[in-house]
Design a protein around this motif. Structure first.
Motif, short mmCIF file in Angstrom:
data_model
loop_
_atom_site.label_atom_id
_atom_site.label_comp_id
_atom_site.label_asym_id
_atom_site.label_seq_id
_atom_site.Cartn_x
_atom_site.Cartn_y
_atom_site.Cartn_z
N ARG A 101 13.48 -1.48 -8.41
CA ARG A 101 14.68 -0.75 -8.80
C ARG A 101 15.04 0.36 -7.82
NH1 ARG A 101 12.15 -2.64 -12.96
NH2 ARG A 101 10.64 -1.00 -13.29
N THR A 102 14.03 0.94 -7.17
CA THR A 102 14.30 2.02 -6.23
C THR A 102 13.48 1.84 -4.96
OG1 THR A 102 12.52 3.44 -7.06
CG2 THR A 102 14.69 3.65 -8.15
N LYS A 103 13.87 2.56 -3.94
CA LYS A 103 13.11 2.54 -2.69
C LYS A 103 11.71 3.11 -2.92
CE LYS A 103 13.09 4.35 2.00
NZ LYS A 103 13.72 5.24 2.96
N GLU A 104 11.61 4.15 -3.72
CA GLU A 104 10.32 4.77 -4.01
C GLU A 104 9.39 3.80 -4.73
OE1 GLU A 104 13.33 6.26 -4.73
OE2 GLU A 104 13.24 7.64 -3.02
N GLU A 105 9.94 3.04 -5.67
CA GLU A 105 9.13 2.05 -6.38
C GLU A 105 8.62 0.99 -5.40
OE1 GLU A 105 9.45 -0.72 -10.35
OE2 GLU A 105 11.23 -0.58 -9.07
N ALA A 106 9.48 0.56 -4.49
CA ALA A 106 9.09 -0.43 -3.48
C ALA A 106 7.99 0.12 -2.58
CB ALA A 106 10.30 -0.86 -2.66
N GLU A 107 8.11 1.38 -2.18
CA GLU A 107 7.09 2.00 -1.32
C GLU A 107 5.75 2.11 -2.03
OE1 GLU A 107 9.14 5.58 -0.20
OE2 GLU A 107 10.17 4.59 1.47
N ARG A 108 5.76 2.51 -3.32
CA ARG A 108 4.51 2.59 -4.09
C ARG A 108 3.87 1.22 -4.24
NH1 ARG A 108 7.57 5.95 -7.32
NH2 ARG A 108 7.84 4.32 -8.86
N LEU A 109 4.68 0.23 -4.53
CA LEU A 109 4.18 -1.13 -4.70
C LEU A 109 3.61 -1.67 -3.39
CD1 LEU A 109 3.67 -3.59 -6.43
CD2 LEU A 109 6.07 -4.21 -6.17
N LEU A 110 4.27 -1.37 -2.29
CA LEU A 110 3.77 -1.80 -0.99
C LEU A 110 2.40 -1.20 -0.71
CD1 LEU A 110 4.16 -3.36 1.65
CD2 LEU A 110 5.39 -1.37 2.54
N GLU A 111 2.21 0.07 -1.01
CA GLU A 111 0.90 0.70 -0.81
C GLU A 111 -0.17 0.05 -1.68
OE1 GLU A 111 -0.16 2.86 1.54
OE2 GLU A 111 1.85 2.44 2.32
N GLN A 112 0.18 -0.27 -2.91
CA GLN A 112 -0.77 -0.95 -3.80
C GLN A 112 -1.12 -2.32 -3.26
OE1 GLN A 112 1.03 -0.96 -7.68
NE2 GLN A 112 0.68 1.22 -8.00
N LEU A 113 -0.12 -3.04 -2.76
CA LEU A 113 -0.38 -4.36 -2.19
C LEU A 113 -1.28 -4.28 -0.96
CD1 LEU A 113 3.12 -6.00 -2.53
CD2 LEU A 113 1.02 -6.75 -3.65
N LYS A 114 -1.06 -3.28 -0.13
CA LYS A 114 -1.92 -3.11 1.05
C LYS A 114 -3.36 -2.91 0.62
CE LYS A 114 1.50 -1.18 4.24
NZ LYS A 114 1.94 0.05 4.93
N GLY A 115 -3.56 -2.08 -0.40
CA GLY A 115 -4.91 -1.86 -0.92
C GLY A 115 -5.49 -3.12 -1.54
N ARG A 116 -4.69 -3.84 -2.24
CA ARG A 116 -5.14 -5.08 -2.89
C ARG A 116 -5.58 -6.10 -1.85
NH1 ARG A 116 -7.04 -7.43 -7.21
NH2 ARG A 116 -6.29 -9.52 -7.63
N PHE A 117 -4.76 -6.32 -0.84
CA PHE A 117 -5.09 -7.34 0.15
C PHE A 117 -6.18 -6.89 1.10
CE2 PHE A 117 -0.91 -8.94 -1.20
CZ PHE A 117 -1.37 -10.12 -1.72
N THR A 118 -6.29 -5.60 1.38
CA THR A 118 -7.41 -5.11 2.18
C THR A 118 -8.70 -5.31 1.42
OG1 THR A 118 -6.01 -3.48 3.26
CG2 THR A 118 -8.37 -3.10 3.34
N PHE A 119 -8.68 -5.04 0.13
CA PHE A 119 -9.85 -5.23 -0.72
C PHE A 119 -10.24 -6.70 -0.78
CE2 PHE A 119 -11.40 -6.36 -4.99
CZ PHE A 119 -12.62 -5.72 -4.95
N GLU A 120 -9.27 -7.57 -1.06
CA GLU A 120 -9.57 -9.00 -1.17
C GLU A 120 -10.05 -9.57 0.15
OE1 GLU A 120 -9.86 -10.79 -3.82
OE2 GLU A 120 -9.06 -9.33 -5.21
N ALA A 121 -9.39 -9.21 1.25
CA ALA A 121 -9.79 -9.74 2.55
C ALA A 121 -11.15 -9.21 2.95
CB ALA A 121 -8.75 -9.38 3.62
N GLY A 122 -11.47 -7.98 2.55
CA GLY A 122 -12.73 -7.38 2.94
C GLY A 122 -13.92 -7.80 2.10
#
Length: 125
Positions: A101-122
């Motif tokens: 809905r907002t740019k801020e929501e997209a930025e927060r979600l992107l950070e969560q995704l980065k953490g999720r995929f770094t965790f899974e890949a690691g």
């Protein structure tokens, strides 16, 4: 809207996690055996060197998008349904679009995704 492409997904899929997902969908010993063999098969570099495979699934092969989608079903799809049920999304293999809905929501979600995929890949390293 946020669009992303997971760099290196096919090269970094954790074999243990992927086989856990495969076993949720089949108990056929032959299927499990052949997928394990497929994942572990070494590959030959242009210079002739043989490289053992410890993670990932070979790109450009028929089964690789199927295996990537199975892996992502549990790593991304299920996670999105639990953690972000109000954000519609569409995904195929390592490409996705998520509606925010907002740019801020997209930025927060992107950070969560980065953490999720770094965790899974690691996990497998």
């Amino acid at each position: 809207m946020m669009e992303f492409d997971i760099k290196g997904l096919f090269d970094n899929i954790d074999h243990g996690l992927l086989m856990k997902a495969v076993k949720k969908h089949t108990d056929c010993a032959w299927i499990i055996l052949y997928i394990k063999r497929w994942l572990r098969a070494p590959f030959q570099m242009k210079n002739g060197d043989i490289v053992e495979r410890t993670s990932g699934t070979p790109q450009g092969r028929v089964i690789s998008p199927v295996l990537a989608n199975l892996f992502m079903h549990y790593t991304f799809d299920k996670w999105m349904g639990i953690e972000h049920p109000n954000n519609p999304w569409a995904r195929y293999a390592d490409d996705a679009v998520i509606h925010c809905r907002t740019k801020e929501e997209a930025e927060r979600l992107l950070e969560q995704l980065k953490g999720r995929f770094t965790f899974e890949a690691g996990r497998g390293h």
